[in-house]
Design a protein around this motif. Structure first.
Motif, PDB file in Angstrom:
ATOM      1  N   VAL A 179       0.794  -1.240  -0.033  1.00  0.00           N
ATOM      2  CA  VAL A 179      -0.014   0.243  -0.158  1.00  0.00           C
ATOM      3  C   VAL A 179       0.874   1.297   0.089  1.00  0.00           C
ATOM      4  O   VAL A 179       0.531   2.028  -0.761  1.00  0.00           O
TER       5      VAL A 179
ATOM      6  N   ASP B 183      10.979   2.146   6.455  1.00  0.00           N
ATOM      7  CA  ASP B 183      10.490   0.811   7.047  1.00  0.00           C
ATOM      8  C   ASP B 183      11.674   0.247   7.924  1.00  0.00           C
ATOM      9  O   ASP B 183      12.666   0.312   7.421  1.00  0.00           O
TER      10      ASP B 183
ATOM     11  N   GLN C 148       4.205  -7.381   4.522  1.00  0.00           N
ATOM     12  CA  GLN C 148       3.945  -8.733   4.702  1.00  0.00           C
ATOM     13  C   GLN C 148       4.381  -9.778   3.514  1.00  0.00           C
ATOM     14  O   GLN C 148       4.569 -10.869   3.729  1.00  0.00           O
TER      15      GLN C 148
ATOM     16  N   TYR D 202       4.892 -14.284   3.082  1.00  0.00           N
ATOM     17  CA  TYR D 202       4.715 -15.147   2.281  1.00  0.00           C
ATOM     18  C   TYR D 202       5.135 -14.840   0.789  1.00  0.00           C
ATOM     19  O   TYR D 202       4.130 -14.775  -0.413  1.00  0.00           O
TER      20      TYR D 202
ATOM     21  N   ASP E 133      -6.404 -12.252  -6.101  1.00  0.00           N
ATOM     22  CA  ASP E 133      -7.300 -11.191  -6.027  1.00  0.00           C
ATOM     23  C   ASP E 133      -6.930  -9.898  -6.337  1.00  0.00           C
ATOM     24  O   ASP E 133      -7.138  -8.959  -5.930  1.00  0.00           O
TER      25      ASP E 133
ATOM     26  N   ALA F 225       9.890   4.515  12.408  1.00  0.00           N
ATOM     27  CA  ALA F 225       9.534   5.722  12.514  1.00  0.00           C
ATOM     28  C   ALA F 225       9.191   5.944  13.994  1.00  0.00           C
ATOM     29  O   ALA F 225       8.281   5.087  14.284  1.00  0.00           O
TER      30      ALA F 225
ATOM     31  N   GLY G  74       0.652  -1.143   8.219  1.00  0.00           N
ATOM     32  CA  GLY G  74      -0.064  -2.579   8.283  1.00  0.00           C
ATOM     33  C   GLY G  74      -0.152  -3.188   9.620  1.00  0.00           C
ATOM     34  O   GLY G  74      -0.954  -2.516  10.296  1.00  0.00           O
TER      35      GLY G  74
ATOM     36  N   ASP H 151      -3.788  -1.774   5.923  1.00  0.00           N
ATOM     37  CA  ASP H 151      -4.253  -2.768   7.003  1.00  0.00           C
ATOM     38  C   ASP H 151      -4.177  -1.876   8.340  1.00  0.00           C
ATOM     39  O   ASP H 151      -4.743  -2.499   9.286  1.00  0.00           O
TER      40      ASP H 151
ATOM     41  N   ILE I 213      -5.220  -6.105  -0.005  1.00  0.00           N
ATOM     42  CA  ILE I 213      -4.383  -5.300  -0.667  1.00  0.00           C
ATOM     43  C   ILE I 213      -5.075  -4.040  -1.700  1.00  0.00           C
ATOM     44  O   ILE I 213      -4.949  -3.014  -1.876  1.00  0.00           O
TER      45      ILE I 213
HETATM   46  C1  LIG Z   1      -0.187 -15.382   4.805  1.00  0.00           C
HETATM   47  C2  LIG Z   1      -1.128 -14.081   4.158  1.00  0.00           C
HETATM   48  C3  LIG Z   1      -1.690 -14.269   2.922  1.00  0.00           C
HETATM   49  C4  LIG Z   1      -2.574 -13.200   2.508  1.00  0.00           C
HETATM   50  N1  LIG Z   1      -3.082 -13.198   1.139  1.00  0.00           N
HETATM   51  C5  LIG Z   1      -3.778 -12.166   0.968  1.00  0.00           C
HETATM   52  C6  LIG Z   1      -4.476 -12.072  -0.374  1.00  0.00           C
HETATM   53  O1  LIG Z   1      -4.431 -13.321  -1.083  1.00  0.00           O
HETATM   54  N2  LIG Z   1      -4.901 -11.100  -0.825  1.00  0.00           N
HETATM   55  C7  LIG Z   1      -5.033  -9.795  -0.321  1.00  0.00           C
HETATM   56  O2  LIG Z   1      -5.646  -8.909  -0.636  1.00  0.00           O
HETATM   57  N3  LIG Z   1      -4.364  -9.808   0.950  1.00  0.00           N
HETATM   58  C8  LIG Z   1      -3.806 -10.997   1.279  1.00  0.00           C
HETATM   59  N4  LIG Z   1      -3.059 -10.947   2.746  1.00  0.00           N
HETATM   60  C9  LIG Z   1      -3.227  -9.719   3.564  1.00  0.00           C
HETATM   61  C10 LIG Z   1      -2.253  -8.656   2.749  1.00  0.00           C
HETATM   62  O3  LIG Z   1      -0.859  -9.046   3.000  1.00  0.00           O
HETATM   63  C11 LIG Z   1      -2.209  -7.183   3.674  1.00  0.00           C
HETATM   64  O4  LIG Z   1      -3.763  -6.755   3.300  1.00  0.00           O
HETATM   65  C12 LIG Z   1      -1.131  -6.207   3.173  1.00  0.00           C
HETATM   66  O5  LIG Z   1       0.222  -6.605   3.313  1.00  0.00           O
HETATM   67  C13 LIG Z   1      -1.506  -4.784   3.714  1.00  0.00           C
HETATM   68  O6  LIG Z   1      -0.436  -3.895   3.102  1.00  0.00           O
HETATM   69  P1  LIG Z   1       0.152  -2.864   3.924  1.00  0.00           P
HETATM   70  O7  LIG Z   1       0.994  -2.163   2.894  1.00  0.00           O
HETATM   71  O8  LIG Z   1      -0.995  -1.957   4.371  1.00  0.00           O
HETATM   72  O9  LIG Z   1       0.935  -3.265   5.273  1.00  0.00           O
HETATM   73  P2  LIG Z   1       2.059  -4.011   5.367  1.00  0.00           P
HETATM   74  O10 LIG Z   1       2.148  -5.334   4.165  1.00  0.00           O
HETATM   75  O11 LIG Z   1       2.013  -4.843   6.567  1.00  0.00           O
HETATM   76  O12 LIG Z   1       3.253  -3.546   5.346  1.00  0.00           O
HETATM   77  C14 LIG Z   1       3.744  -2.475   6.589  1.00  0.00           C
HETATM   78  C15 LIG Z   1       4.928  -2.243   6.537  1.00  0.00           C
HETATM   79  O13 LIG Z   1       4.935  -1.025   7.716  1.00  0.00           O
HETATM   80  C16 LIG Z   1       6.240  -1.297   8.492  1.00  0.00           C
HETATM   81  N5  LIG Z   1       6.024  -0.752   9.465  1.00  0.00           N
HETATM   82  C17 LIG Z   1       5.009  -0.418  10.365  1.00  0.00           C
HETATM   83  N6  LIG Z   1       5.153   0.370  11.583  1.00  0.00           N
HETATM   84  C18 LIG Z   1       6.420   0.946  11.081  1.00  0.00           C
HETATM   85  C19 LIG Z   1       7.416   2.046  11.697  1.00  0.00           C
HETATM   86  N7  LIG Z   1       6.752   2.755  12.986  1.00  0.00           N
HETATM   87  N8  LIG Z   1       8.382   2.645  11.429  1.00  0.00           N
HETATM   88  C20 LIG Z   1       8.850   1.811   9.966  1.00  0.00           C
HETATM   89  N9  LIG Z   1       8.047   0.804   9.418  1.00  0.00           N
HETATM   90  C21 LIG Z   1       6.909   0.334   9.969  1.00  0.00           C
HETATM   91  C22 LIG Z   1       6.424  -2.937   8.494  1.00  0.00           C
HETATM   92  O14 LIG Z   1       7.615  -3.259   8.931  1.00  0.00           O
HETATM   93  C23 LIG Z   1       5.891  -3.166   7.103  1.00  0.00           C
HETATM   94  O15 LIG Z   1       6.894  -3.481   6.437  1.00  0.00           O
HETATM   95  C24 LIG Z   1      -2.571 -12.042   3.315  1.00  0.00           C
HETATM   96  C25 LIG Z   1      -1.871 -11.754   4.395  1.00  0.00           C
HETATM   97  C26 LIG Z   1      -1.073 -13.015   4.965  1.00  0.00           C
HETATM   98  C27 LIG Z   1      -0.310 -13.027   6.141  1.00  0.00           C
END
Ligand SMILES: Cc1cc2nc3c(=O)[nH]c(=O)nc-3n(C[C@H](O)[C@H](O)[C@H](O)COP(=O)(O)OP(=O)(O)OC[C@H]3O[C@@H](n4cnc5c(N)ncnc54)[C@H](O)[C@@H]3O)c2cc1C
Length: 336
Positions: free
Chosen positions: A14, A33, A41, A46, A53, A86, A116, A288, A299
């Motif tokens: 995201v 990060d 994630q 994974y 999707d 951060a 996330g 997330d 996602i």
């Molecule tokens: C096994 C598994 C399978 C999945 N399959 C699917 C799927 O098929 N389809 C789907 O849509 N979704 C799926 N998901 C969910 C999907 O992975 C999440 O919705 C997605 O990763 C969210 O993205 P994000 O960028 O919001 O957060 P994240 O991917 O969680 O990334 C957030 C990042 O922020 C960093 N961060 C947080 N706080 C700080 C801070 N204070 N300072 C520095 N860095 C920080 C973290 O280290 C991390 O790297 C799955 C999840 C899992 C666990």
């Protein structure tokens, strides 16, 4: 000091897509990060799993999706501060100033929290002196791999991260490296496991299976050896300049939970009728980490939130400018 339009906390899918959308609006981004590789994630939990999707991709590996998002963001030249968390922010004039756990300061007109499940914090082994030698020979992330190549390295762990780094270092390091794992079998990818055994045969990697680090020692405040014991009770003293205990990451909301933002059950409350703005003006939360009525942690939903948050940020930064939506088919994107 790094100065930008939008500071994005979180290099997950995201946060990365927000860089692209911001670029279309001519807004510059800098991404922070705590992990050393972008992808959130998808990279940490994974990378080799297929996702079904993502619109337009009937099936795509999580790791490949991250590669594509990085390529899509590249023309807009985002900055990255990886391996840092951060920790705090303050408002200085029209800028927010963020300070990381390592003291790096960044200034941005707007903050996007794309954190996330929270920052991926390392699982630390419970051994005496572990805190004393952290960053003085004990590293929980591999930040600049090139800097360790002439050192004596030991790695603990049996997952993908431990094996990938063990393979990387044993191919490039001056000294054979030690890989210590508490079981006989690994949880990592089959190919990596085979490579580890091959490197062990070639004596580029010393393998300690069914073994654990039970104590650590140092000199002049820096780590210099590990004491490893196997299940039979046999002990080994391993000269070590750098030890990487890579036992996986645990997500924690961490410092973001103390920024004075409205929180609901470990997530940041946002106004989904106002571009996913948080309770503090100029700070948006996407992906997330946010919550609102009907929220889905997907996602694809995070991509939508990122797009609208960028439009909100533009209005916040340039309240008097009108920006009409332009299709990419009309405006194009240079750099591809
Ligand atoms: C096994 C598994 C399978 C999945 N399959 C699917 C799927 O098929 N389809 C789907 O849509 N979704 C799926 N998901 C969910 C999907 O992975 C999440 O919705 C997605 O990763 C969210 O993205 P994000 O960028 O919001 O957060 P994240 O991917 O969680 O990334 C957030 C990042 O922020 C960093 N961060 C947080 N706080 C700080 C801070 N204070 N300072 C520095 N860095 C920080 C973290 O280290 C991390 O790297 C799955 C999840 C899992 C666990």
């Amino acid at each position: 000091m790094i100065k930008t339009d939008i500071i994005i906390i979180g290099a997950g899918p995201v946060g990365l897509f927000a860089v692209f959308e911001a670029g279309l609006m001519k807004l510059k981004c800098h991404v922070i990060d705590i992990t050393s590789n972008p992808g959130g994630q998808l990279t940490e939990l994974y990378p080799k799993k297929p996702i079904y999707d993502i619109p337009g991709y009937p099936k795509i590996l999580a790791g490949k999706l991250i590669e594509n998002l990085l390529e899509q963001a590249k023309p807009f030249k985002p900055g990255f501060t990886l391996g840092e968390r951060a920790d705090s922010f303050k408002k200085v004039g029209e800028y927010f100033e963020i300070t990381t756990n390592l003291g790096t300061k960044l200034k941005g007109k707007v903050i996007f929290i794309a954190g996330g499940l929270g920052s991926m914090e390392p699982r630390k082994p419970k051994i005496e002196l572990i805190d004393k030698f952290e960053r003085k020979g004990i590293e929980f992330y591999v930040k600049d791999p090139e800097t360790y190549l002439d050192k004596k390295i030991s790695i603990s762990g049996g997952g993908d991260s431990a094996l990938d780094w063990a393979i990387y270092f044993s191919k490039k390091s001056k000294h054979p490296i030690n890989l210590i794992h508490r079981s006989k079998s690994f949880r990592a990818n089959k190919d990596s496991v085979e490579k580890v055994f091959e490197l062990n045969k070639k004596r580029k990697l010393n393998l300690y299976l069914d073994s654990e680090v039970v104590s650590i020692n140092g000199e002049n405040d820096y780590l210099n050896s590990l004491f490893v014991k196997d299940r039979s009770g046999k002990g080994y003293n391993l000269k070590t300049d750098y030890w990487f205990p890579l036992f996986g990451l645990v997500p924690k909301l961490g410092p973001l939970g103390h920024w004075g933002l409205d929180i609901d059950k470990n997530a940041i409350k946002v106004d989904n009728t106002n571009n996913y703005s948080t309770s503090k003006k100029g700070i948006y939360a996407i992906g997330d980490i946010n919550t609102y009525e009907g929220k889905l942690k997907l996602i694809l939903c995070g991509f939508h939130e990122a797009t609208l948050a960028v439009h909100g940020a533009y209005k916040y930064i340039y309240p008097d400018k009108k920006k009409n939506l332009k299709y990419t088919t009309i405006q194009g994107v240079t750099g591809f």
